[in-house]
Design a protein around this motif. Structure first.
Motif, PDB file in Angstrom:
ATOM      1  N   VAL A  46       0.843  -1.199   0.000  1.00  0.00           N
ATOM      2  CA  VAL A  46       0.000   0.000   0.000  1.00  0.00           C
ATOM      3  C   VAL A  46       0.875   1.244   0.000  1.00  0.00           C
ATOM      4  O   VAL A  46       2.029   1.210   0.424  1.00  0.00           O
ATOM      5  CB  VAL A  46      -0.949   0.028   1.217  1.00  0.00           C
ATOM      6  CG1 VAL A  46      -1.920  -1.148   1.188  1.00  0.00           C
ATOM      7  CG2 VAL A  46      -0.175   0.048   2.524  1.00  0.00           C
ATOM      8  N   GLN A  47       0.285   2.341  -0.488  1.00  0.00           N
ATOM      9  CA  GLN A  47       0.953   3.633  -0.429  1.00  0.00           C
ATOM     10  C   GLN A  47       0.038   4.635   0.241  1.00  0.00           C
ATOM     11  O   GLN A  47      -1.121   4.793  -0.160  1.00  0.00           O
ATOM     12  CB  GLN A  47       1.339   4.132  -1.822  1.00  0.00           C
ATOM     13  CG  GLN A  47       2.075   5.471  -1.753  1.00  0.00           C
ATOM     14  CD  GLN A  47       2.580   5.953  -3.096  1.00  0.00           C
ATOM     15  OE1 GLN A  47       2.137   5.497  -4.145  1.00  0.00           O
ATOM     16  NE2 GLN A  47       3.507   6.889  -3.063  1.00  0.00           N
ATOM     17  N   LEU A  48       0.552   5.324   1.247  1.00  0.00           N
ATOM     18  CA  LEU A  48      -0.206   6.351   1.942  1.00  0.00           C
ATOM     19  C   LEU A  48      -0.260   7.594   1.052  1.00  0.00           C
ATOM     20  O   LEU A  48       0.773   8.153   0.704  1.00  0.00           O
ATOM     21  CB  LEU A  48       0.462   6.685   3.279  1.00  0.00           C
ATOM     22  CG  LEU A  48      -0.345   7.545   4.239  1.00  0.00           C
ATOM     23  CD1 LEU A  48       0.098   7.290   5.668  1.00  0.00           C
ATOM     24  CD2 LEU A  48      -0.258   9.013   3.913  1.00  0.00           C
ATOM     25  N   LEU A  49      -1.465   7.982   0.664  1.00  0.00           N
ATOM     26  CA  LEU A  49      -1.632   9.118  -0.250  1.00  0.00           C
ATOM     27  C   LEU A  49      -2.003  10.408   0.474  1.00  0.00           C
ATOM     28  O   LEU A  49      -1.420  11.457   0.219  1.00  0.00           O
ATOM     29  CB  LEU A  49      -2.694   8.807  -1.306  1.00  0.00           C
ATOM     30  CG  LEU A  49      -2.400   7.612  -2.223  1.00  0.00           C
ATOM     31  CD1 LEU A  49      -3.556   7.409  -3.184  1.00  0.00           C
ATOM     32  CD2 LEU A  49      -1.084   7.801  -2.962  1.00  0.00           C
ATOM     33  N   THR A  50      -3.018  10.341   1.351  1.00  0.00           N
ATOM     34  CA  THR A  50      -3.503  11.548   2.012  1.00  0.00           C
ATOM     35  C   THR A  50      -3.799  11.272   3.479  1.00  0.00           C
ATOM     36  O   THR A  50      -3.902  10.122   3.906  1.00  0.00           O
ATOM     37  CB  THR A  50      -4.783  12.089   1.346  1.00  0.00           C
ATOM     38  OG1 THR A  50      -5.820  11.120   1.457  1.00  0.00           O
ATOM     39  CG2 THR A  50      -4.553  12.436  -0.121  1.00  0.00           C
ATOM     40  N   ARG A  51      -3.977  12.379   4.218  1.00  0.00           N
ATOM     41  CA  ARG A  51      -4.328  12.294   5.630  1.00  0.00           C
ATOM     42  C   ARG A  51      -5.505  13.221   5.909  1.00  0.00           C
ATOM     43  O   ARG A  51      -5.700  14.222   5.218  1.00  0.00           O
ATOM     44  CB  ARG A  51      -3.156  12.676   6.513  1.00  0.00           C
ATOM     45  CG  ARG A  51      -2.826  14.156   6.431  1.00  0.00           C
ATOM     46  CD  ARG A  51      -1.567  14.534   7.213  1.00  0.00           C
ATOM     47  NE  ARG A  51      -1.279  15.940   7.162  1.00  0.00           N
ATOM     48  CZ  ARG A  51      -0.761  16.596   6.147  1.00  0.00           C
ATOM     49  NH1 ARG A  51      -0.470  15.961   5.029  1.00  0.00           N
ATOM     50  NH2 ARG A  51      -0.545  17.897   6.213  1.00  0.00           N
ATOM     51  N   TYR A  52      -6.256  12.872   6.939  1.00  0.00           N
ATOM     52  CA  TYR A  52      -7.354  13.709   7.430  1.00  0.00           C
ATOM     53  C   TYR A  52      -7.287  13.715   8.951  1.00  0.00           C
ATOM     54  O   TYR A  52      -7.150  12.648   9.566  1.00  0.00           O
ATOM     55  CB  TYR A  52      -8.719  13.169   6.985  1.00  0.00           C
ATOM     56  CG  TYR A  52      -9.859  13.788   7.757  1.00  0.00           C
ATOM     57  CD1 TYR A  52     -10.288  15.084   7.484  1.00  0.00           C
ATOM     58  CD2 TYR A  52     -10.473  13.096   8.792  1.00  0.00           C
ATOM     59  CE1 TYR A  52     -11.307  15.666   8.212  1.00  0.00           C
ATOM     60  CE2 TYR A  52     -11.499  13.675   9.526  1.00  0.00           C
ATOM     61  CZ  TYR A  52     -11.909  14.958   9.239  1.00  0.00           C
ATOM     62  OH  TYR A  52     -12.907  15.542   9.968  1.00  0.00           O
TER      63      TYR A  52
END
Length: 135
Positions: A46-52
């Motif tokens: 997996v690749q971490l794309l965005t955060r909230y």
């Protein structure tokens, strides 16, 4: 780590701490750091794309933060690997909470047809508190 959650094989652990030397209680400025470890225990890369983030201070005031990656990176986590980083959150109150999520793309081999799957990995709700605040 103090706070842990597992979403679809993506474990997010959080360890918050109060940074006294960067805080100024007389000025209603409380500085917190948090270390997050993301571990991939799934069988997918997996690749971490965005955060909230949803940040709530002791007065109930809320702030939403959205952005690409974490600490300027969009890490790729192969099965069995982890990524750890430290970030910061100043508050105007001595107590607050943070919670949120990471949007991760499941990577696929180039010859695999279909759209990439996405995982919304939960970041557990955690408390930010100056040491004297919870006594």
């Amino acid at each position: 780590m103090d706070y842990i959650v597992n979403t679809d094989g993506i474990i997010v652990e959080v360890e918050p701490r109060y940074i006294e030397e960067r805080s100024s209680p007389a000025d209603q400025y409380f500085f917190f750091a948090y270390t997050i470890r993301i571990t991939n225990v799934s069988q997918r890369t997996v690749q971490l794309l965005t955060r909230y983030w949803l940040i709530t201070d002791g007065n109930g005031e809320q702030q939403e933060v959205r952005g690409d990656g974490v600490v300027g990176q969009q890490p790729v986590l192969a099965p069995g690997t982890q990524f750890e980083y430290t970030s910061f959150c100043p508050l105007s109150t001595e107590v607050g909470t943070m919670r949120g999520s990471y949007q991760l793309a499941v990577t696929r081999a180039a010859d695999t047809a279909g759209d990439d799957d996405m995982i919304e990995a939960e970041i557990p709700s955690f408390t930010l508190a100056a040491p004297h605040a919870l006594n």
